[in-house]
Structure formats: C-alpha cells, structure tokens
Design a protein around this motif. Structure first.
Motif, PDB file in Angstrom:
ATOM      1  N   SER A 173      25.751  40.037  52.603  1.00 28.82           N
ATOM      2  CA  SER A 173      26.623  41.150  53.000  1.00 28.82           C
ATOM      3  C   SER A 173      28.088  40.760  52.917  1.00 28.82           C
ATOM      4  CB  SER A 173      26.328  41.583  54.440  1.00 28.82           C
ATOM      5  OG  SER A 173      25.003  41.324  54.766  1.00 28.82           O
ATOM      6  N   GLY A 174      28.389  39.533  53.322  1.00 32.97           N
ATOM      7  CA  GLY A 174      29.782  39.082  53.261  1.00 32.97           C
ATOM      8  C   GLY A 174      30.127  38.634  51.839  1.00 32.97           C
ATOM      9  N   GLY A 175      31.374  38.273  51.625  1.00 32.62           N
ATOM     10  CA  GLY A 175      31.749  37.673  50.353  1.00 32.62           C
ATOM     11  C   GLY A 175      31.952  38.640  49.206  1.00 32.62           C
ATOM     12  N   PHE A 176      32.010  39.968  49.528  1.00 30.47           N
ATOM     13  CA  PHE A 176      32.204  40.948  48.461  1.00 30.47           C
ATOM     14  C   PHE A 176      33.675  41.245  48.189  1.00 30.47           C
ATOM     15  CE2 PHE A 176      27.765  42.222  48.921  1.00 30.47           C
ATOM     16  CZ  PHE A 176      27.459  42.518  47.609  1.00 30.47           C
ATOM     17  N   ALA A 177      34.493  41.007  49.220  1.00 32.71           N
ATOM     18  CA  ALA A 177      35.837  41.563  49.254  1.00 32.71           C
ATOM     19  C   ALA A 177      36.651  41.281  47.992  1.00 32.71           C
ATOM     20  CB  ALA A 177      36.566  41.060  50.488  1.00 32.71           C
ATOM     21  N   ASP A 178      36.679  40.054  47.550  1.00 36.60           N
ATOM     22  CA  ASP A 178      37.620  39.745  46.468  1.00 36.60           C
ATOM     23  C   ASP A 178      36.932  39.489  45.131  1.00 36.60           C
ATOM     24  OD1 ASP A 178      36.375  37.409  47.026  1.00 36.60           O
ATOM     25  OD2 ASP A 178      38.177  36.172  46.794  1.00 36.60           O
ATOM     26  N   LEU A 179      35.757  40.083  44.940  1.00 39.13           N
ATOM     27  CA  LEU A 179      35.034  39.762  43.711  1.00 39.13           C
ATOM     28  C   LEU A 179      35.671  40.364  42.457  1.00 39.13           C
ATOM     29  CD1 LEU A 179      31.299  39.705  44.869  1.00 39.13           C
ATOM     30  CD2 LEU A 179      32.827  37.782  44.413  1.00 39.13           C
ATOM     31  N   HIS A 180      36.466  41.421  42.613  1.00 39.72           N
ATOM     32  CA  HIS A 180      37.207  41.900  41.436  1.00 39.72           C
ATOM     33  C   HIS A 180      38.276  40.879  41.041  1.00 39.72           C
ATOM     34  CE1 HIS A 180      35.149  45.776  41.652  1.00 39.72           C
ATOM     35  NE2 HIS A 180      35.703  46.088  40.494  1.00 39.72           N
ATOM     36  N   ASN A 181      38.970  40.334  42.052  1.00 39.42           N
ATOM     37  CA  ASN A 181      39.941  39.270  41.737  1.00 39.42           C
ATOM     38  C   ASN A 181      39.262  38.116  41.021  1.00 39.42           C
ATOM     39  OD1 ASN A 181      41.664  40.855  43.180  1.00 39.42           O
ATOM     40  ND2 ASN A 181      42.102  39.360  44.791  1.00 39.42           N
ATOM     41  N   ARG A 182      38.103  37.711  41.559  1.00 41.78           N
ATOM     42  CA  ARG A 182      37.371  36.588  40.950  1.00 41.78           C
ATOM     43  C   ARG A 182      36.953  36.928  39.521  1.00 41.78           C
ATOM     44  NH1 ARG A 182      36.671  32.831  40.378  1.00 41.78           N
ATOM     45  NH2 ARG A 182      34.486  32.285  40.590  1.00 41.78           N
ATOM     46  N   SER A 183      36.518  38.176  39.316  1.00 34.73           N
ATOM     47  CA  SER A 183      36.119  38.589  37.963  1.00 34.73           C
ATOM     48  C   SER A 183      37.308  38.454  37.004  1.00 34.73           C
ATOM     49  CB  SER A 183      35.635  40.035  37.958  1.00 34.73           C
ATOM     50  OG  SER A 183      34.496  40.184  38.784  1.00 34.73           O
ATOM     51  N   GLU A 221      39.943  36.505  37.340  1.00 34.42           N
ATOM     52  CA  GLU A 221      40.254  35.084  37.121  1.00 34.42           C
ATOM     53  C   GLU A 221      39.365  34.503  36.021  1.00 34.42           C
ATOM     54  OE1 GLU A 221      41.346  34.287  41.831  1.00 34.42           O
ATOM     55  OE2 GLU A 221      39.660  33.202  40.915  1.00 34.42           O
ATOM     56  N   GLU A 222      38.078  34.829  36.115  1.00 31.73           N
ATOM     57  CA  GLU A 222      37.127  34.297  35.126  1.00 31.73           C
ATOM     58  C   GLU A 222      37.425  34.851  33.734  1.00 31.73           C
ATOM     59  OE1 GLU A 222      34.379  31.978  35.708  1.00 31.73           O
ATOM     60  OE2 GLU A 222      35.824  31.665  37.320  1.00 31.73           O
ATOM     61  N   ILE A 223      37.683  36.156  33.656  1.00 33.45           N
ATOM     62  CA  ILE A 223      37.951  36.794  32.358  1.00 33.45           C
ATOM     63  C   ILE A 223      39.202  36.174  31.722  1.00 33.45           C
ATOM     64  CG2 ILE A 223      38.739  38.942  31.275  1.00 33.45           C
ATOM     65  CD1 ILE A 223      36.861  40.385  33.389  1.00 33.45           C
ATOM     66  N   LEU A 224      40.250  36.030  32.533  1.00 36.11           N
ATOM     67  CA  LEU A 224      41.511  35.509  31.990  1.00 36.11           C
ATOM     68  C   LEU A 224      41.384  34.039  31.599  1.00 36.11           C
ATOM     69  CD1 LEU A 224      43.738  37.461  34.475  1.00 36.11           C
ATOM     70  CD2 LEU A 224      43.847  37.695  31.980  1.00 36.11           C
ATOM     71  N   ALA A 225      40.407  33.350  32.205  1.00 35.36           N
ATOM     72  CA  ALA A 225      40.178  31.945  31.844  1.00 35.36           C
ATOM     73  C   ALA A 225      39.206  31.838  30.664  1.00 35.36           C
ATOM     74  CB  ALA A 225      39.636  31.189  33.053  1.00 35.36           C
ATOM     75  N   GLY A 226      38.830  32.997  30.087  1.00 37.27           N
ATOM     76  CA  GLY A 226      37.932  32.974  28.927  1.00 37.27           C
ATOM     77  C   GLY A 226      36.463  32.828  29.300  1.00 37.27           C
ATOM     78  N   ARG A 227      36.140  33.072  30.578  1.00 34.63           N
ATOM     79  CA  ARG A 227      34.746  32.960  31.002  1.00 34.63           C
ATOM     80  C   ARG A 227      34.171  34.301  31.451  1.00 34.63           C
ATOM     81  NH1 ARG A 227      37.091  28.311  33.641  1.00 34.63           N
ATOM     82  NH2 ARG A 227      37.288  29.611  35.497  1.00 34.63           N
ATOM     83  N   GLY A 228      34.636  35.387  30.833  1.00 32.81           N
ATOM     84  CA  GLY A 228      34.133  36.707  31.205  1.00 32.81           C
ATOM     85  C   GLY A 228      32.710  36.909  30.721  1.00 32.81           C
ATOM     86  N   PHE A 229      32.038  37.943  31.253  1.00 31.09           N
ATOM     87  CA  PHE A 229      30.712  38.310  30.756  1.00 31.09           C
ATOM     88  C   PHE A 229      30.893  39.374  29.684  1.00 31.09           C
ATOM     89  CE2 PHE A 229      29.977  37.017  35.239  1.00 31.09           C
ATOM     90  CZ  PHE A 229      29.311  35.841  34.951  1.00 31.09           C
ATOM     91  N   GLY A 230      30.328  39.115  28.517  1.00 34.91           N
ATOM     92  CA  GLY A 230      30.568  39.985  27.369  1.00 34.91           C
ATOM     93  C   GLY A 230      29.417  40.928  27.079  1.00 34.91           C
ATOM     94  N   LEU A 231      29.452  41.505  25.875  1.00 33.86           N
ATOM     95  CA  LEU A 231      28.497  42.553  25.498  1.00 33.86           C
ATOM     96  C   LEU A 231      27.050  42.106  25.612  1.00 33.86           C
ATOM     97  CD1 LEU A 231      30.360  43.962  22.360  1.00 33.86           C
ATOM     98  CD2 LEU A 231      29.952  45.151  24.532  1.00 33.86           C
ATOM     99  N   GLU A 232      26.713  40.961  24.998  1.00 35.78           N
ATOM    100  CA  GLU A 232      25.303  40.555  24.983  1.00 35.78           C
ATOM    101  C   GLU A 232      24.785  40.254  26.383  1.00 35.78           C
ATOM    102  OE1 GLU A 232      23.096  41.026  22.952  1.00 35.78           O
ATOM    103  OE2 GLU A 232      24.099  41.208  21.022  1.00 35.78           O
ATOM    104  N   GLU A 233      25.678  39.772  27.250  1.00 36.83           N
ATOM    105  CA  GLU A 233      25.240  39.468  28.615  1.00 36.83           C
ATOM    106  C   GLU A 233      24.855  40.730  29.380  1.00 36.83           C
ATOM    107  OE1 GLU A 233      28.444  37.043  28.368  1.00 36.83           O
ATOM    108  OE2 GLU A 233      27.572  35.371  29.514  1.00 36.83           O
ATOM    109  N   ASN A 234      25.296  41.881  28.872  1.00 37.24           N
ATOM    110  CA  ASN A 234      24.961  43.140  29.525  1.00 37.24           C
ATOM    111  C   ASN A 234      23.673  43.773  29.007  1.00 37.24           C
ATOM    112  OD1 ASN A 234      27.254  44.579  31.321  1.00 37.24           O
ATOM    113  ND2 ASN A 234      28.147  43.064  29.954  1.00 37.24           N
ATOM    114  N   ARG A 235      23.160  43.258  27.901  1.00 34.36           N
ATOM    115  CA  ARG A 235      22.106  43.993  27.204  1.00 34.36           C
ATOM    116  C   ARG A 235      20.852  44.217  28.060  1.00 34.36           C
ATOM    117  NH1 ARG A 235      21.385  45.455  21.837  1.00 34.36           N
ATOM    118  NH2 ARG A 235      23.052  44.106  21.082  1.00 34.36           N
TER     119      ARG A 235
END
Ligand code: NAD
Length: 316
Positions: A263-273, A275-289
């Motif tokens: 339940s906890g730990g949701f608050a800043d997950l957009h920020n974390r997302s 950070e990961e994307i800008l560092a080149g570690r985003g989840f891309g198209l195939e990861e969504n399939r």
C-alpha cells in the motif's frame, strides 16, 4: 547533464500534474502543453512559462517550429496523458516530431498497435517509454527476486482482488466506454497484469469468467503462478465492514496465502519512472506486449463460466 525539453498531451486531466511534477523533479522543463479542454490552471504551479494549446494543429505547428529552429529549443520528450485509445496516435506524433515518447498506461489497446509503433521507432530512431510504475515498487521487485531465487518446482497460488470504487461519472466518461478505455480490465487491470507477468514469467493460460461495465474476473496461468483475479469499480464489492467505515477501495494480493503488502511506496513512482527513462532504462514497446495481449484477450475472449470465481471476502 543538460536539461531536456518536454511537451505534454492531455494536460488538463487527473494524471497530468504527476508528469509535470516528475519533469520538474528530474531537472527538466515543460515548454508546451496541449489539451482540447482549457481547465489547465495547474500548469502555473509547475511551469508558468509553458505555452498552451487547445487545438492540435497549433500545438503541432509550435513543436515543428521548435524542431526546425535548431537552437536547442526542440522538444526532446512528449509526455502523453490522453485517453487510452489516442495513445498510439499521440506516440506517432511524438516520434515523427523528432522526440521520444513517455506514454501513460495502457500503452495501446491492442497488440497490433505495438507492431505499428515498432516500425516508426525504426524509421525515426526515437523511442517509446511507458509508465508501468508497479515494476519500480520496492515490494514488487522484492517479490520478483524471491520467486526467481526460489525456483520452485510447483506454481505459486495467487489471489488478486482490487476494488476501486468510482462514482456515476465513471460510466459517463471515456473511462466507462470500452472503445475508448478498453474497459475495466484494460484501464485498471493492466497495471496488475503487467506486474504478474513481470513477477511470474510468461503467460500460458487466460480465461475470463465474468465481464461487464463495472467488474471482471478470471484465471491466468503463468510459468510460475496460477492466478485467480477480480477487479471492480463498484462500491458494493468493497467488503461490508470496510465500506461501513467509509473505505472506498479494497486491495488484496496473496501469494500462497500470504498477503503482499504494498500500500505504501506509491507516492513518487512517476518521479522514479522518469529517472529510469532519462537514464536510458525505460520500459519500451516489447516489454508491454504481454500485458497488452492479456487485456486484449480479456476484452474479447469468450466467457468461460466457473464455480470458484475470485471475489473479495464479503465480510471484513
Ligand atoms: P482524464 O480524463 O482526467 O484526462 C484525460 C485528458 O485528456 C483530459 O484533460 C482530456 O481533455 C484530454 N483529451 C481528450 N481528448 C484529447 C485529445 N484528442 N488530445 C489530447 N488530449 C485529449 O484521465 P486521466 O485519469 O488523467 O488519464 C489519462 C491517462 O493516464 C490514461 O491513459 C490513464 O489510463 C492514465 N492513468 C494512469 C495512472 C497511473 O497510475 N499510471 C493513473 C490514472 C490514469
């Protein structure tokens, strides 16, 4: 690191401020925003200098002028917070405009939309990133690692019930229109179906037991788990005692009878997302399939009746 230029599509909606916040928290700037609805005063809390457009054509012209000016003012990323059925078109716009896309879930409604986007990624050299924030939740990562470490010979038994009540507006909005949102399993469930795949591996079986405008239930089998699931936006599905005490949501995920606490730990997950994307570690198209295939099958598959359909406990 040089700060990046962002544009935002769907700026007047519920989730858009979380993107504005994440753009700021990661040290970047929002230069332009678009929404056919002009209730966007929230922009002032984050980027008071951003340009704003209510017509797509004027937004497109602005983004294109920036691209051609070649003075460092080009849009590097387009964040997409529009209704689900528009995501693929908006991602195409981003990539063709020379920007990467950061798109809200569900990435698209149907698996073949992913194939079209892969082609445009190849043509433009730009990339699609998605917001699948549960993949960044510490409790989910820990569970995934535990499952991988244990390498059990039998499958885990998982029960997932998620009730998040919505008022009457829901069925009147695009979210209640299956053609626009994909329906409840797509719009609300996709987070969980992606999470299950992320933790338990390849999807092997997908049966739908129940499906209507406000709830859906079924059975999924993965490499490492058998899952009974139930999703609802109907307040009547919140267990009675909780509902009487004013609670409007109910969430329970058990693995082999043990409750997973996240339940906890949701608050800043957009920020974390971000950070990961800008560092080149985003989840891309195939990861969504897998998740997109899962929800498309749940939307269109024939109903297979079952006696032990997952449900939240009635009393609690
Ligand atoms: P919303 O209805 O509040 O906002 C959608 C916005 O898109 C509105 O401002 C609307 O005017 C705008 N819009 C409508 N047509 C448009 C068009 N043609 N072009 C551009 N914008 C248009 O919905 P929301 O809850 O903010 O959801 C937006 C997206 O974010 C959805 O894809 C949703 O699934 C996703 N979402 C994700 C999370 C999460 O936890 N990651 C949570 C909520 C919503």
């Amino acid at each position: 690191i040089m700060s990046k230029n962002f544009a935002l599509i769907g700026a007047a909606g519920y989730i858009a401020p979380r993107h504005m916040q994440a753009i700021k928290a990661t040290g970047n700037r929002l230069l332009a925003a678009f929404d056919p609805n002009d209730s966007v005063g929230v922009i002032d809390s984050h980027f008071p200098d951003a340009d704003f457009f209510t017509e797509f054509e004027r937004f497109d012209r602005h983004v294109d002028l920036r691209r051609r000016a070649g003075n460092g003012g080009q849009i590097d990323y387009v964040s997409i917070c529009s209704p689900n059925y528009l995501h693929d078109s908006h991602m195409r716009f981003a990539l063709r405009s020379g920007a990467h896309a950061i798109c809200e879930k569900p990435l698209v409604l149907n698996p073949w939309n992913i194939d079209g986007l892969l082609e445009i990624e190849r043509e433009t050299g730009k990339h699609v990133n998605t917001i699948l924030q549960l993949r960044l939740h510490p409790a989910i990562i820990a569970l995934r690692e535990r499952v991988r470490r244990e390498q059990r010979s039998t499958k885990h038994e998982v029960e997932l019930a998620y009730v998040t009540s919505r008022g009457h507006w829901y069925l009147q909005s695009w979210k209640g229109d299956s053609k626009k949102s994909g329906g409840i399993a797509t719009n609300i469930g996709v987070h969980f179906f992606d999470m299950l795949h992320y933790i338990f591996g390849e999807l092997q079986t997908n049966l739908v037991h129940q499906r209507n405008d406000t709830k859906a239930a079924g059975y999924l089998e993965y490499e490492n788990a058998r899952v009974r699931w139930f999703l609802s936006v109907d307040i009547e599905d919140v267990p009675t005692l909780l509902r009487e005490s004013g609670q409007r949501t109910y969430r329970s995920i058990t693995v082999d009878g043990e409750e997973i606490e996240f339940s906890g730990g949701f608050a800043d997950l957009h920020n974390r997302s971000y950070e990961e994307i800008l560092a080149g570690r985003g989840f891309g198209l195939e990861e969504n399939r897998t998740a997109i295939e899962t929800v498309a099958t749940i939307r269109t598959g024939s109903i297979v009746p079952a006696v032990d359909v997952a449900r939240p406990p009635l009393k609690r």
